[in-house]
Design an enzyme around this catalytic site. Structure first.
Site, mmCIF file in Angstrom:
data_model
loop_
_atom_site.group_PDB
_atom_site.id
_atom_site.type_symbol
_atom_site.label_atom_id
_atom_site.label_comp_id
_atom_site.label_asym_id
_atom_site.label_seq_id
_atom_site.Cartn_x
_atom_site.Cartn_y
_atom_site.Cartn_z
ATOM 1 N N SER A 8 1.024 -1.285 0.104
ATOM 2 C CA SER A 8 0.230 -0.087 0.155
ATOM 3 C C SER A 8 0.867 1.548 -0.069
ATOM 4 C CB SER A 8 -0.705 -0.135 1.135
ATOM 5 O OG SER A 8 -0.188 -0.174 2.498
ATOM 6 N N GLU A 10 1.382 5.866 0.656
ATOM 7 C CA GLU A 10 0.612 6.582 1.471
ATOM 8 C C GLU A 10 0.896 8.109 0.827
ATOM 9 O OE1 GLU A 10 0.802 6.557 5.362
ATOM 10 O OE2 GLU A 10 1.174 8.781 5.738
ATOM 11 N N ASP A 102 -1.275 14.788 16.780
ATOM 12 C CA ASP A 102 -0.522 15.631 17.388
ATOM 13 C C ASP A 102 -1.422 16.853 17.809
ATOM 14 O OD1 ASP A 102 1.601 14.209 17.509
ATOM 15 O OD2 ASP A 102 2.079 14.016 15.354
HETATM 16 P P1 FAD Z 1 -3.098 6.850 19.987
HETATM 17 O O1 FAD Z 1 -2.697 5.566 19.059
HETATM 18 O O2 FAD Z 1 -4.220 7.145 20.038
HETATM 19 O O3 FAD Z 1 -1.890 6.953 21.091
HETATM 20 C C1 FAD Z 1 -0.826 7.608 20.766
HETATM 21 C C2 FAD Z 1 0.045 7.295 22.497
HETATM 22 O O4 FAD Z 1 -0.418 8.369 23.155
HETATM 23 C C3 FAD Z 1 -0.040 6.123 22.636
HETATM 24 O O5 FAD Z 1 1.233 5.959 23.697
HETATM 25 C C4 FAD Z 1 -0.637 5.992 24.153
HETATM 26 O O6 FAD Z 1 -0.601 4.951 24.568
HETATM 27 C C5 FAD Z 1 -1.233 7.099 24.116
HETATM 28 N N1 FAD Z 1 -2.762 7.302 25.007
HETATM 29 C C6 FAD Z 1 -3.169 7.292 24.374
HETATM 30 N N2 FAD Z 1 -4.799 7.175 24.843
HETATM 31 C C7 FAD Z 1 -4.528 7.918 26.129
HETATM 32 C C8 FAD Z 1 -5.080 7.614 27.122
HETATM 33 N N3 FAD Z 1 -5.828 7.832 27.215
HETATM 34 N N4 FAD Z 1 -4.330 7.480 28.576
HETATM 35 C C9 FAD Z 1 -3.039 7.401 28.928
HETATM 36 N N5 FAD Z 1 -2.386 7.640 27.539
HETATM 37 C C10 FAD Z 1 -3.093 7.526 25.526
HETATM 38 N N6 FAD Z 1 -0.244 12.293 11.893
HETATM 39 C C11 FAD Z 1 -1.805 13.474 11.271
HETATM 40 O O7 FAD Z 1 -1.270 14.322 12.029
HETATM 41 N N7 FAD Z 1 -2.055 13.105 10.319
HETATM 42 C C12 FAD Z 1 -1.826 12.170 9.149
HETATM 43 O O8 FAD Z 1 -2.458 11.559 8.265
HETATM 44 C C13 FAD Z 1 -0.831 10.540 9.911
HETATM 45 N N8 FAD Z 1 -1.514 9.126 9.686
HETATM 46 C C14 FAD Z 1 -0.333 8.405 9.957
HETATM 47 C C15 FAD Z 1 0.311 7.374 9.896
HETATM 48 C C16 FAD Z 1 0.953 6.384 10.508
HETATM 49 C C17 FAD Z 1 0.732 5.030 9.756
HETATM 50 C C18 FAD Z 1 1.692 6.211 11.610
HETATM 51 C C19 FAD Z 1 2.260 5.088 12.436
HETATM 52 C C20 FAD Z 1 0.955 8.025 12.255
HETATM 53 C C21 FAD Z 1 0.393 9.052 11.636
HETATM 54 N N9 FAD Z 1 0.042 10.326 12.023
HETATM 55 C C22 FAD Z 1 -0.606 11.104 11.445
HETATM 56 C C23 FAD Z 1 0.573 10.277 13.036
HETATM 57 C C24 FAD Z 1 0.263 10.279 14.545
HETATM 58 O O9 FAD Z 1 -1.055 11.209 14.392
HETATM 59 C C25 FAD Z 1 0.911 10.526 15.903
HETATM 60 O O10 FAD Z 1 1.496 9.381 16.402
HETATM 61 C C26 FAD Z 1 -0.333 10.577 16.938
HETATM 62 O O11 FAD Z 1 1.231 10.879 17.661
HETATM 63 C C27 FAD Z 1 -0.162 9.743 17.538
HETATM 64 O O12 FAD Z 1 -1.505 8.906 17.193
HETATM 65 P P2 FAD Z 1 -2.030 7.621 16.838
HETATM 66 O O13 FAD Z 1 -3.484 7.036 16.852
HETATM 67 O O14 FAD Z 1 -0.586 6.838 17.279
HETATM 68 O O15 FAD Z 1 -2.583 7.736 18.875
#
Ligand code: FAD
Length: 288
Positions: A8, A10, A102
């Site tokens: 895939s 990106e 973020d």
């Molecule tokens: P989550 O999985 O919700 O959590 C991130 C961290 O916070 C984890 O370590 C988790 O343990 C901690 N956490 C979550 N909830 C809690 C809680 N309730 N209490 C304590 N700790 C908690 N960013 C963008 O802005 N746009 C994009 O299009 C984008 N695409 C991405 C694609 C991929 C494949 C990847 C790997 C990252 C991408 N990102 C993108 C970056 C991503 O948004 C960031 O890394 C962001 O900081 C975390 O998103 P997540 O979905 O992993 O968060």
């Protein structure tokens, strides 16, 4: 072996006419490789919402790559995000990459919107109530920088899968053993959804190093040595980047990996050359 591989790609939404041309040139070059899907990022804080929509819709209309729209929880309440997700479904787009996102730059620690989804796991639950999406989520072989521990980070990944995500795509990495150890821990935690390695063919080494500091991905010493002296030599850099990415994939294939997600950076040559080195060949008749 190549016929067993599934890739895939990106892309990110372009912000200028020149960048737009580069994106569609990349799509043109990569579509004949027959990716499982092509995902389009959603800018920090939802800043590219309209542009993401435009690219996803154009990919859908074009019909050569199945688009997946990234969606984050940042800066919007649940009703707004649900509305965006319903809009995707109405437009025939059922693949999503569900992320927390973020905080806007220099605003410190992540704070959920008061009426918003708390994190990606919460978002996945919300999306499952809306429709029959295919949902990818993010995974971090070196743990997310916000995570209190590796165990907590894997528990968070489990919550995302348990809430209904179909697969996890990893942050990029350059050390195969690091990924393999992570894969073992993920399996030991009872997560059986596919874990797809995110592969970053390195476009610009210095920029990649800076970005890696922010997202918590380590850059091994041997990689610095490999790219040494190439800052002003883009042609050699590309050759080295493609062969480095292909070496990484070959080692992963030896370990049973068949699915790869490429961070293309909207550069056609790097990902195409890497896939070529993996034995993949374009199907020009299907792509026409
Ligand atoms: P989550 O999985 O919700 O959590 C991130 C961290 O916070 C984890 O370590 C988790 O343990 C901690 N956490 C979550 N909830 C809690 C809680 N309730 N209490 C304590 N700790 C908690 N960013 C963008 O802005 N746009 C994009 O299009 C984008 N695409 C991405 C694609 C991929 C494949 C990847 C790997 C990252 C991408 N990102 C993108 C970056 C991503 O948004 C960031 O890394 C962001 O900081 C975390 O998103 P997540 O979905 O992993 O968060």
């Amino acid at each position: 072996m190549a016929e067993k591989l599934s890739v895939s790609f990106e892309f990110f939404p372009p912000s200028s006419e020149a960048a737009e041309a580069r994106l569609w040139n990349t799509v043109e070059k990569l579509a004949p490789l027959g990716p499982a899907f092509a995902s389009v990022t959603y800018g920090a804080g939802g800043t590219t919402r309209e542009r993401t929509l435009k690219v996803v819709q154009k990919l859908k209309n074009d019909g050569r790559m199945e688009p997946a729209a990234h969606l984050t929880c940042v800066g919007a309440d649940k009703a707004e995000i649900d509305g965006i997700a319903r809009g995707w479904l109405e437009a025939g787009i059922s693949r999503l990459v569900a992320l927390r996102g973020d905080p806007p730059q220099d605003t410190g620690r992540y704070q959920p919107h008061p009426n918003g989804y708390q994190n990606a796991a919460d978002l996945v639950s919300g999306l499952r109530k809306i429709g029959d999406f295919d949902i990818s989520v993010a995974a971090y072989p070196e743990a997310h920088p916000d995570s209190p521990s590796e165990v907590a980070d894997i528990a968070n990944l489990k919550a995302k899968i348990d809430n209904g995500a179909n697969r996890a795509i990893t942050q990029y990495f350059f050390d195969v053993d690091l990924f393999l150890r992570f894969r073992d821990k993920v399996a030991a935690a009872g997560i059986d959804a596919p874990l797809v390695p995110g592969i970053m063919p390195i476009g610009h080494f210095g920029r990649m190093v800076n970005f890696s500091k922010r997202c918590g991905a380590s850059v091994p010493d041997w990689l610095f040595e490999r790219f040494e002296g190439l800052d002003d030599d883009p042609e050699t850099r590309e050759l080295v980047a493609a062969s480095t990415a292909a070496d990484l994939c070959h080692r992963l294939i030896e370990e049973g990996v068949t699915d790869f997600h490429f961070y293309t950076l909207n550069v056609p040559s790097l990902t195409f050359a890497t896939c070529h080195l993996l034995g993949m060949r374009p199907n020009l008749s299907e792509a026409a």
